[in-house]
Design an enzyme around this catalytic site. Sequence first.
Site, short mmCIF file in Angstrom:
data_model
loop_
_atom_site.label_atom_id
_atom_site.label_comp_id
_atom_site.label_asym_id
_atom_site.label_seq_id
_atom_site.Cartn_x
_atom_site.Cartn_y
_atom_site.Cartn_z
N HIS A 145 0.86 -1.19 0.00
CA HIS A 145 0.00 0.00 0.00
C HIS A 145 0.90 1.23 0.00
CE1 HIS A 145 -3.90 2.02 1.71
NE2 HIS A 145 -3.16 2.90 1.06
N HIS A 158 1.44 4.83 -2.38
CA HIS A 158 1.11 5.71 -3.51
C HIS A 158 2.41 6.35 -3.97
CE1 HIS A 158 -3.26 5.55 -2.59
NE2 HIS A 158 -2.81 5.34 -1.36
N HIS A 199 -9.39 0.92 -1.74
CA HIS A 199 -9.41 1.53 -0.41
C HIS A 199 -10.85 1.44 0.11
CE1 HIS A 199 -5.58 3.22 -1.54
NE2 HIS A 199 -5.51 4.05 -0.52
N GLU A 255 -11.30 3.44 5.42
CA GLU A 255 -10.27 4.35 5.96
C GLU A 255 -11.02 5.43 6.75
OE1 GLU A 255 -8.13 6.71 3.06
OE2 GLU A 255 -6.52 7.18 4.47
N ASP A 306 1.70 3.98 2.93
CA ASP A 306 0.70 4.84 2.29
C ASP A 306 1.36 5.98 1.51
OD1 ASP A 306 -1.90 5.41 1.56
OD2 ASP A 306 -2.53 6.18 3.51
N ASP A 307 1.71 7.07 2.19
CA ASP A 307 2.34 8.24 1.55
C ASP A 307 3.51 8.68 2.42
OD1 ASP A 307 0.21 8.93 -0.61
OD2 ASP A 307 -0.95 8.63 1.22
N1 ADE Z 1 -4.35 8.83 -2.06
C1 ADE Z 1 -3.15 8.91 -1.50
N2 ADE Z 1 -3.20 8.55 -0.22
C2 ADE Z 1 -4.48 8.21 0.05
C3 ADE Z 1 -5.16 7.74 1.19
N3 ADE Z 1 -4.56 7.57 2.36
N4 ADE Z 1 -6.48 7.51 1.09
C4 ADE Z 1 -7.11 7.70 -0.07
N5 ADE Z 1 -6.52 8.14 -1.17
C5 ADE Z 1 -5.20 8.39 -1.12
ZN ZN Z 2 -3.73 4.78 0.40
#
Ligand code: ADE
Ligand code: ZN
Length: 335
Positions: A9, A11, A189, A192, A270-271
């Site tokens: 996971h 991005h 997703h 969340e 994630d990011d």
């Molecule tokens: N795009 C990038 N990070 C995300 C996240 N945590 N949830 C949904 N879309 C995303």
């Molecule tokens: Zn994500």
Amino acid sequence: MPLPKAELHLHIEGTLEPELAFTLAARNGVELPFKDTEELRRAYLFEDLQSFLDLYYGLMAVLHTVRDFHDLADAYLARAAEQGVRHAEIFFDPQAHTARGVPIGTVIEGLGRALDASEERHGISTRLIMCFLRDESAESALATLESAKPYLNRITAVGLDSAEVGHPPSKFREVYEAAGALGLRKVAHAGEEGPPSYIHEALDVLGVERIDHGLRCVEDQELVARLVRERVPLTLCPLSNVRLRAIDTLEDHPLREMMDAGLLCTVNSDDPAYFGGYVGDTFHAVREALGLDEERLRELARNSFEASFLDDDEERRAGLLAEVAAYDFATELPE
Ligand code: ADE
Ligand code: ZN
């Protein structure tokens, strides 16, 4: 040596570090609304998912050329390798680029070049997952799938991301059906910020094989029982959950209880450029905050390979699982 793990996971646009953002801005003549990297970093205080997404999409303005996308992915792979990542399944958001006039072919070519060299350069096998933005229309998702047809040999799966609440999985039934017919795997997703019913929908309406996040499943015990019974992997992102205020502190994260309940949990970043750590940092943080012992960490690493789309390379999966089984935590580098 760090614990070997897969990242499921991630991005790729969320790996854009402030330094690279400024380098690319200079290279492409883009003016950023921040004086320097420090001022940009100070903007990384988020209220919720939407407040993060506003900055995340805004900063993508620096990404233009094949070289830019290559450099972004190669920088991520180098950092991931240092933290023990041996396999990475990487999301990208084509609509966030095509909306700015960057062709999908430029994005995929750039990412693809970095991914093609990854095993040799960084020891990381890779897969690419094309995400649809759920706050865009179903028609736009269908057009995106159509535009990706010349590049399907590079794409393993489709995913669904961006602002969740108000955009249930069922909105994307048709494009997931079409993606399945093209032989693509499916993830989304769900849960969340959105309710547990979105997780049910992602499974029942879209036919996904993994749930990205899935955090809010804990509010629905029947759903938890189903996820356990059907061995549906969850790609959890604990640092993201804290930064986007889905939970107050890492100590409050239900990861341990979720593992105790028999859920197939994985831990991901994630990011990472925005949320304070790459996946090795995330393992370290949950270990400290939740007091996970070595066997729990080994279980998370094992789960990451078991939940991966390495079905077309079972030999590699078996080799990586054997490395996890034999891993000696005494060889971990001290902090
Ligand atoms: N795009 C990038 N990070 C995300 C996240 N945590 N949830 C949904 N879309 C995303
Ligand atoms: Zn994500």
